[in-house]
Design a protein around this motif. Sequence first.
Motif, mmCIF file in Angstrom:
data_model
loop_
_atom_site.group_PDB
_atom_site.id
_atom_site.type_symbol
_atom_site.label_atom_id
_atom_site.label_comp_id
_atom_site.label_asym_id
_atom_site.label_seq_id
_atom_site.Cartn_x
_atom_site.Cartn_y
_atom_site.Cartn_z
ATOM 1 N N PRO A 3 0.740 -1.131 0.005
ATOM 2 C CA PRO A 3 -0.134 -0.057 0.063
ATOM 3 C C PRO A 3 0.916 1.409 -0.014
ATOM 4 C CG PRO A 3 -0.926 -1.619 1.578
ATOM 5 C CD PRO A 3 0.404 -2.139 0.989
ATOM 6 N N VAL A 4 1.962 1.443 0.716
ATOM 7 C CA VAL A 4 2.184 2.753 1.025
ATOM 8 C C VAL A 4 3.411 3.053 -0.067
ATOM 9 C CG1 VAL A 4 4.169 3.980 2.380
ATOM 10 C CG2 VAL A 4 2.318 2.726 3.597
ATOM 11 N N THR A 5 4.171 1.907 -0.645
ATOM 12 C CA THR A 5 5.470 2.045 -1.753
ATOM 13 C C THR A 5 4.553 1.830 -2.891
ATOM 14 O OG1 THR A 5 5.980 -0.169 -1.384
ATOM 15 C CG2 THR A 5 6.980 1.769 -0.005
ATOM 16 N N GLU A 47 7.856 -16.014 -2.598
ATOM 17 C CA GLU A 47 7.343 -14.376 -2.750
ATOM 18 C C GLU A 47 8.276 -13.666 -3.515
ATOM 19 O OE1 GLU A 47 6.350 -11.546 0.671
ATOM 20 O OE2 GLU A 47 8.427 -11.848 0.590
ATOM 21 N N VAL A 48 7.844 -13.045 -4.674
ATOM 22 C CA VAL A 48 8.583 -12.368 -5.715
ATOM 23 C C VAL A 48 8.441 -10.856 -5.670
ATOM 24 C CG1 VAL A 48 9.122 -12.135 -8.041
ATOM 25 C CG2 VAL A 48 8.471 -14.292 -7.082
ATOM 26 N N MET A 49 9.331 -9.988 -5.526
ATOM 27 C CA MET A 49 9.066 -8.464 -5.313
ATOM 28 C C MET A 49 9.531 -7.925 -6.649
ATOM 29 S SD MET A 49 9.507 -7.924 -1.476
ATOM 30 C CE MET A 49 8.826 -6.335 -1.397
ATOM 31 N N GLY A 50 9.111 -6.730 -6.946
ATOM 32 C CA GLY A 50 9.713 -5.730 -8.032
ATOM 33 C C GLY A 50 8.972 -5.996 -9.440
#
Length: 131
Positions: free
Chosen positions: A20-22, A52-55
């Motif tokens: 939510p924030v970023t 879990e994968v980010m970006g």
Amino acid sequence: MNSTVLIGRLTKDPELKYIPVTGTPVATFTIAIDRDYVNKEGQKETDFIPVEVMGKSAEYCASYITKGILVALKGEIRVDSYTDKKTGEKRIFTKVHTKMVTSLESSKNNKENKEETPNLQAIYDDPDIPF
């Protein structure tokens, strides 16, 4: 050093959410990996590993990999915990956190498109042509 490399098949399509924030994209899915040995009943056991994968890799996963696709990933093992709001118990879970995912085969949609390609026929049926 905390480093792991895994190869397995997705058990379902990735779920894409945003922090939510970023606004950072986060994709989650599970891969199935068969163990190297056979049990007493003569069957291989399977481990189901949460990932879990980010970006940008998370957006790639959500767009291009689907259930059943063989993937390779490089990441790290993370052990997280939370408190169950209903029971008040502390829960611990393990997952693989990664930014690097590679599909080792084309998506099922691409396979279906290839199957729909019409059969091509030779224009010249001349046995003297060497190619």
